[in-house]
Design an enzyme around this catalytic site. Structure first.
Site, PDB file in Angstrom:
ATOM      1  N   SER A  68       0.825  -1.215   0.000  1.00 27.01           N
ATOM      2  CA  SER A  68       0.000   0.000   0.000  1.00 27.01           C
ATOM      3  C   SER A  68       0.857   1.263   0.000  1.00 27.01           C
ATOM      4  O   SER A  68       2.008   1.265   0.434  1.00 27.01           O
ATOM      5  CB  SER A  68      -0.904   0.027   1.235  1.00 27.01           C
TER       6      SER A  68
HETATM    7  N1  SAH Z   1      -0.592  -5.047   4.045  1.00 25.57           N
HETATM    8  C1  SAH Z   1       0.155  -5.306   2.835  1.00 25.57           C
HETATM    9  C2  SAH Z   1      -0.610  -4.923   1.580  1.00 25.57           C
HETATM   10  C3  SAH Z   1      -1.371  -6.044   1.188  1.00 25.57           C
HETATM   11  S1  SAH Z   1      -2.193  -6.097  -0.354  1.00 25.57           S
HETATM   12  C4  SAH Z   1       1.494  -4.643   2.835  1.00 25.57           C
HETATM   13  O1  SAH Z   1       1.808  -3.884   3.759  1.00 25.57           O
HETATM   14  O2  SAH Z   1       2.272  -4.896   1.912  1.00 25.57           O
HETATM   15  C5  SAH Z   1      -3.456  -7.227   0.159  1.00 25.57           C
HETATM   16  C6  SAH Z   1      -2.978  -8.614   0.529  1.00 25.57           C
HETATM   17  O3  SAH Z   1      -4.102  -9.334   0.987  1.00 25.57           O
HETATM   18  C7  SAH Z   1      -2.400  -9.415  -0.627  1.00 25.57           C
HETATM   19  O4  SAH Z   1      -1.142  -9.874  -0.305  1.00 25.57           O
HETATM   20  C8  SAH Z   1      -3.388 -10.558  -0.795  1.00 25.57           C
HETATM   21  O5  SAH Z   1      -2.789 -11.765  -1.212  1.00 25.57           O
HETATM   22  C9  SAH Z   1      -3.961 -10.678   0.606  1.00 25.57           C
HETATM   23  N2  SAH Z   1      -5.267 -11.329   0.721  1.00 25.57           N
HETATM   24  C10 SAH Z   1      -6.339 -11.251  -0.118  1.00 25.57           C
HETATM   25  N3  SAH Z   1      -7.367 -11.965   0.353  1.00 25.57           N
HETATM   26  C11 SAH Z   1      -6.952 -12.505   1.528  1.00 25.57           C
HETATM   27  C12 SAH Z   1      -7.572 -13.367   2.485  1.00 25.57           C
HETATM   28  N4  SAH Z   1      -8.825 -13.815   2.340  1.00 25.57           N
HETATM   29  N5  SAH Z   1      -6.839 -13.733   3.569  1.00 25.57           N
HETATM   30  C13 SAH Z   1      -5.580 -13.293   3.746  1.00 25.57           C
HETATM   31  N6  SAH Z   1      -4.937 -12.500   2.856  1.00 25.57           N
HETATM   32  C14 SAH Z   1      -5.624 -12.112   1.766  1.00 25.57           C
END
Ligand code: SAH
Length: 244
Positions: free
Chosen positions: A95
Site C-alpha cells: 500500500s
Molecule cells: N498489508 C500489505 C498490503 C497487502 S495487499 C502490505 O503492507 O504490503 C493485500 C494482501 O491481501 C495481498 O497480499 C493478498 O494476497 C492478501 N489477501 C487477499 N485476500 C486474503 C484473504 N482472504 N486472507 C488473507 N490475505 C488475503
C-alpha cells in the site's frame, strides 16, 4: 619571464590536481549508487504523511523507522519512498505509505495491544504496527508472499509479528480477542468472524466495496459496530470465503 613561466606551470599543476580530485570524488559517488534511503524516508514522512495531517507521534516515529525499501522487490527499491503503491508480485501490491499511516493512526490506542492484520502482503504494514503493538498476528492467503514477508521481518529483527498462511476471513481464533483488526484487502462487507474476535471497545478498519471502496473504521460496542469514519480508497480485492 622565468617567474611568469614558473607561475604558469604551478597553475597547471594546481588545475591538474583539482581535476584529478574531482574525478576521484565523482568516482566515489558513482561507486556508492545506493540512494540515501533514510533521507528519502524522512522526506516521505514530512511531505506525504505529516503535511497531510497524520499527527500521532508513535505513527510518525514508526514510519520514520521502518525501512520500506526492504519490503519491495529489488527492481522497485528506488521507488520505495514515492507516494504510491508498488507491485510485490503475485498480482498484489504494497500500500501507499500514507494509507499505511492513516490506517495505523485510525486504530488509536487499540493499536498498542494485540493486533490482527488480514493481508500480510509485503509485511510492511505489519512492521509499522509492530513498532507500536505488543503483538501483531498477520494472515496471508498467498503462501509465497507470507514466506517472503516472514523472512524479511525476521532478518530485520521483528520478534513480535506472527504470520500464518490461510484465509483471513476466519481470523485467528486461538489468539482472540484482539484489541484491533486491520484488513488490507477490499471486502464486500465486514467479515463477521473478525468482528466476533474483536474485544468490546476494540477497533476494526476495513476497505469495503468493489470498484468504489470506502475505508470504514468501526468501534465494537455492547450493541454492535459503531461507524467512526469513512474515506474513499482503492485496495486489491479480498479473496477466499468472503466471495462465496
Ligand atoms: N498489508 C500489505 C498490503 C497487502 S495487499 C502490505 O503492507 O504490503 C493485500 C494482501 O491481501 C495481498 O497480499 C493478498 O494476497 C492478501 N489477501 C487477499 N485476500 C486474503 C484473504 N482472504 N486472507 C488473507 N490475505 C488475503
Amino acid at each position: 619571464m622565468t617567474t611568469a613561466r614558473s607561475f604558469e606551470s604551478l597553475l597547471h599543476a594546481v588545475v591538474a590536481v583539482a581535476i584529478a580530485l574531482l574525478f576521484a570524488l565523482s568516482a566515489t559517488s558513482c561507486a556508492s549508487s545506493e540512494p540515501d534511503y533514510s533521507k528519502l524516508r524522512e522526506q516521505m514522512v514530512l511531505r506525504q504523511i505529516a503535511l497531510r495531517g497524520i499527527e500521532d507521534g508513535q505513527v510518525l516515529e514508526a514510519m520514520r523507522k521502518v525501512p520500506r525499501h526492504m519490503f519491495v522487490p529489488p527492481q522497485f527499491r528506488s521507488l520505495a519512498y514515492e507516494d504510491r503503491p508498488l507491485p510485490i508480485g503475485e498480482g498484489q501490491t504494497i500500500s501507499q505509505p500514507y494509507i499505511v499511516a492513516l490506517m495505523t493512526e485510525s486504530l488509536g490506542e487499540t493499536a498498542r495491544g494485540k493486533v490482527l492484520e488480514i493481508g500480510t502482503g509485503s509485511g510492511y504494514q505489519a512492521a509499522v504496527l509492530a513498532q507500536i503493538a505488543d503483538t501483531v498476528f498477520s494472515i496471508e492467503i498467498v503462501p509465497a508472499l507470507a514466506l517472503r514477508a516472514r523472512s524479511i521481518l525476521l532478518s530485520l529483527g521483528y520478534k513480535n509479528v506472527k504470520i500464518r498462511i490461510g484465509d483471513g476471513y476466519f481470523g485467528w481464533p486461538e489468539a482472540a480477542p484482539f484489541d484491533a483488526v486491520i484488513v488490507t484487502a477490499a471486502a464486500p462487507r465486514v467479515p463477521e468472524p473478525l468482528v466476533a474476535q474483536l474485544r468490546t471497545g476494540g477497533r476494526i478498519v476495513v476497505p469495503v466495496g468493489e470498484n468504489f471502496q470506502n475505508l470504514e473504521l468501526y468501534e465494537k460496542t455492547d450493541s454492535g459496530l459503531k461507524l467512526l469514519s469513512q474515506v474513499p480508497v482503492l485496495f486489491v480485492p479480498m479473496q477466499g470465503e468472503i466471495r462465496k
